[in-house]
Enzyme design. Structure first.
Site, PDB file in Angstrom:
ATOM      1  N   ASP A   1      61.450  69.867  37.711  1.00  0.00           N
ATOM      2  CA  ASP A   1      62.254  68.650  37.672  1.00  0.00           C
ATOM      3  C   ASP A   1      62.885  68.339  39.027  1.00  0.00           C
ATOM      4  OD1 ASP A   1      61.695  68.496  34.969  1.00  0.00           O
ATOM      5  OD2 ASP A   1      63.518  69.566  34.388  1.00  0.00           O
ATOM      6  N   LYS A   2      63.270  67.096  39.195  1.00  0.00           N
ATOM      7  CA  LYS A   2      63.888  66.633  40.437  1.00  0.00           C
ATOM      8  C   LYS A   2      65.042  67.526  40.865  1.00  0.00           C
ATOM      9  CE  LYS A   2      66.731  62.839  42.217  1.00  0.00           C
ATOM     10  NZ  LYS A   2      67.403  61.555  41.893  1.00  0.00           N
TER      11      LYS A   2
END
Length: 314
Positions: free
Chosen positions: A135-136
């Site tokens: 994820d970011k």
């Protein structure tokens, strides 16, 4: 457009598995997508990936010509942990998106990688070379394929669960068990389409966890090892057992420790080199904000006798 065809001689086998076995250069996930896109015909009819092939079925596969890459290379600094002619392992910073998507057309890891090296073309325009994602706001290690051969090998290792991915996560509450396994299927949430959730008909998902350190009854540092790799898997699984990640804006409580998103770090990565067969293992130190938070918690809760294993992981 490339067209391939064959006659089934292994009846009662799933269509996606059968095609992947027939053509080793096509990964199971790619075959599944081709079937869902209607690019695979069985006796001139579209079927589902789970269709049980029958003896003498005629299978035709129409493989689209790879799209020309149009993602703009950007000279963004990369923390390269390992690189050769087949693979590259990078330490992704917190806050960086892995590949272009709606809302994030540039400044991604893929943009940076394309300015640095050539990547596998298997995933098409926006995800060249990307075998798995984080994820970011999750930091840490990511393996990327530079060639199609490497991409196929790394994908197969993920599917056969022979690669190794370990994460460090800070969660809310005191996990009483020293270790455990969360086996709960994941899919899109019925209540919020932006979220993933444990759902009855979801995709098989398994996370193994081990407690490294407890901070009173308020927080626990755990090591999570992925057996599968679903979207937001660790974040959803830990929330499912009532221990959401600290700082998680999507699955965590409002009252939490502020950081740059969830306190989740891809700390260890291991896989077999696609061409040499050599076992490769990599480790990544925690981000400064993660480490500083742990130091503050240790001081706040009087943790002076840290486990040696926990020290090693940090």
């Amino acid at each position: 457009m490339e067209e391939r065809q064959f006659t089934v001689d292994q009846p009662n086998t799933r269509l996606d598995k059968l095609i992947a076995n027939q053509f080793p250069d096509l990964t199971r996930s790619r075959v599944s997508k081709l079937i869902k896109d209607g690019a695979v015909l069985v006796n001139h009819q579209v079927q589902k990936p789970k269709y049980q092939a029958q003896l003498h079925d005629q299978v035709i596969i129409k493989i689209p010509t790879p799209e020309q890459l149009d993602v703009t290379p950007e000279a963004i600094p990369l923390d390269v942990v390992y690189e050769d002619d087949q693979v590259i392992v990078v330490n992704k910073p917190q806050g960086m998106v892995v590949h272009p998507a709606p809302g994030h057309p540039n400044h991604t890891l893929v943009n940076a990688l394309l300015a640095h090296t050539k990547l596998s073309s298997i995933n098409g325009t926006f995800r060249p070379g990307i075998v798995h994602r984080i994820d970011k706001d999750t930091s840490g290690l990511l393996m990327v394929a530079k060639t199609d051969v490497a991409h196929q090998s790394l994908t197969k290792q993920l599917q056969e669960k022979t690669s190794r991915r370990k994460y460090l996560a800070l969660v809310h509450g005191n996990i009483r068990e020293d270790q455990g396994t969360i086996d709960a299927p994941l899919g899109r949430s019925f209540k919020d389409r932006k979220k993933q959730a444990v759902v009855p008909d979801g995709r098989h998902a398994v996370t193994h966890f081990r407690v490294l350190q407890r901070f009173g009854t308020d927080y626990t540092l755990v090591e999570c090892e992925l057996e599968t790799g679903r979207t937001h898997q660790i974040r959803v699984h830990m929330q499912y057992i009532n221990h959401p990640l600290v700082g998680d804006p999507l699955y965590g409580p409002r009252k939490t420790i502020k950081g740059n998103g969830q306190f989740l770090h891809a700390a260890e990565l291991g896989f077999t080199h696609p061409t040499t067969g050599k076992a490769l293992d990599f480790h990544s130190p925690l981000t400064s904000i993660f480490q500083q938070t742990l130091d503050k918690l240790a001081k706040q809760y009087g943790v002076t006798n840290l486990e040696e294993e926990a020290k090693h992981e940090w």
